[in-house]
Design a protein around this motif. Structure first.
Motif, PDB file in Angstrom:
ATOM      1  N   GLY B  53       0.806  -1.209   0.000  1.00 35.36           N
ATOM      2  CA  GLY B  53       0.000   0.000   0.000  1.00 35.36           C
ATOM      3  C   GLY B  53       0.842   1.264   0.000  1.00 35.36           C
ATOM      4  N   ASP B  54       0.378   2.262   0.706  1.00 36.32           N
ATOM      5  CA  ASP B  54       1.030   3.570   0.751  1.00 36.32           C
ATOM      6  C   ASP B  54       2.490   3.402   1.183  1.00 36.32           C
ATOM      7  OD1 ASP B  54       0.084   6.802   2.209  1.00 36.32           O
ATOM      8  OD2 ASP B  54       1.902   6.168   1.149  1.00 36.32           O
ATOM      9  N   PRO B  55       3.433   3.816   0.338  1.00 34.99           N
ATOM     10  CA  PRO B  55       4.845   3.615   0.685  1.00 34.99           C
ATOM     11  C   PRO B  55       5.334   4.508   1.825  1.00 34.99           C
ATOM     12  CG  PRO B  55       4.653   4.857  -1.347  1.00 34.99           C
ATOM     13  CD  PRO B  55       3.269   4.412  -0.992  1.00 34.99           C
ATOM     14  N   LEU B  56       4.558   5.493   2.189  1.00 36.12           N
ATOM     15  CA  LEU B  56       4.933   6.326   3.330  1.00 36.12           C
ATOM     16  C   LEU B  56       4.165   5.816   4.542  1.00 36.12           C
ATOM     17  CD1 LEU B  56       6.529   8.772   4.320  1.00 36.12           C
ATOM     18  CD2 LEU B  56       4.534  10.189   3.818  1.00 36.12           C
ATOM     19  N   VAL B  57       4.895   5.268   5.468  1.00 35.29           N
ATOM     20  CA  VAL B  57       4.246   4.672   6.638  1.00 35.29           C
ATOM     21  C   VAL B  57       4.598   5.478   7.879  1.00 35.29           C
ATOM     22  CG1 VAL B  57       4.095   2.354   5.727  1.00 35.29           C
ATOM     23  CG2 VAL B  57       6.143   3.036   6.948  1.00 35.29           C
ATOM     24  N   LYS B  58       3.621   5.596   8.728  1.00 32.76           N
ATOM     25  CA  LYS B  58       3.829   6.325   9.979  1.00 32.76           C
ATOM     26  C   LYS B  58       3.837   5.341  11.143  1.00 32.76           C
ATOM     27  CE  LYS B  58       1.876  10.620   8.256  1.00 32.76           C
ATOM     28  NZ  LYS B  58       3.236  11.215   8.089  1.00 32.76           N
TER      29      LYS B  58
END
Lengths: 114, 114
Positions: B53-58
């Motif tokens: 999914g979203d490659p920017l993970v928090k």
């Protein structure tokens, strides 16, 4: 329990003695892993258990190392005829499933071989 | 063999400085990526993970990481570090070819000066 439990937290023994390290995974976790953390080698995989399947022993450094997991829960890592190079922190981790769940680590057992 | 590289062995920052820790891996197939943190005297804790999914993970404590597939990278960032972020940070990977064990980088020791 709430987390992965390892015992003892510290173990000092003489070269040539056998040692047993214990890991109690998070309840319900089917996957259990042993790692070793040592200076110069970093974190290394040792062995992996998944349910009733045969364990993956590909990371064990020698035949002096063995591990078992009884009843799909508690695991024991045994090191026979310990050597000074076995000194390290031995970490246990567990996860709900191996591929798509993160591993949760215990506090480790610090093993010192005199 | 798959490897994970962390290029910064020791990073020293002042409080409020921005942080970026590099992580590169060598495996070209499907990977799961993790950052773990080890505070002094504590066990390894998961900071964040990337599966898909979203490659920017928090993650927790204001950390984030960006998966850049073309660069085989998963760098950890935090816009403003605190003294309590002093710890060792490990990047780790599992991949479809050997889905079970984590392969760890060598770790980056972060020291934040008050």
């Amino acid at each position: 329990g709430a987390g992965v439990s390892q015992s003892p937290s510290n173990k000092v023994t003489e070269k040539g003695k056998d040692v047993e390290l214990r890991c109690d995974p998070i309840s319900g976790h089917t996957a259990l892993y042993w790692y070793r953390q040592s200076l110069g080698q970093g974190l290394e995989f040792l062995i992996y258990f998944q349910g009733n399947s045969a364990p993956d022993k590909s990371g064990l450094p020698s035949d002096r190392f063995s591990a078992e997991r009884t009843g799909g829960s508690v695991s024991t890592l045994t090191i026979q005829r310990t050597q000074q190079e076995d000194s390290a922190v031995y970490l246990c981790a567990s996860s709900a499933r191996d591929w798509n769940q993160p591993q949760h680590f215990g506090d480790g057992t610090r093993l010192s071989i005199l | 063999a798959q490897s994970v590289s962390q290029h910064n062995h020791h990073v020293i920052l002042s409080e409020a400085a921005s942080l970026e820790l590099g992580c590169n891996y060598s495996y070209g197939g499907t990977v799961n990526l993790f950052w773990y943190v080890q505070y002094p005297g504590q066990h390894l804790q998961l900071l964040l993970k990337y599966f898909s999914g979203d490659p920017l993970v928090k993650g927790i404590k204001g950390f984030e990481a960006e998966f850049i597939k073309s660069k085989f990278s998963f760098n950890l960032r935090k816009p403003s570090v605190q003294w309590s972020d002093t710890a060792e940070y490990f990047c780790a990977v599992t991949h479809s070819g050997s889905a079970r064990q984590l392969t760890f980088g060598s770790g980056t020791q972060l020291t934040v000066l008050p």
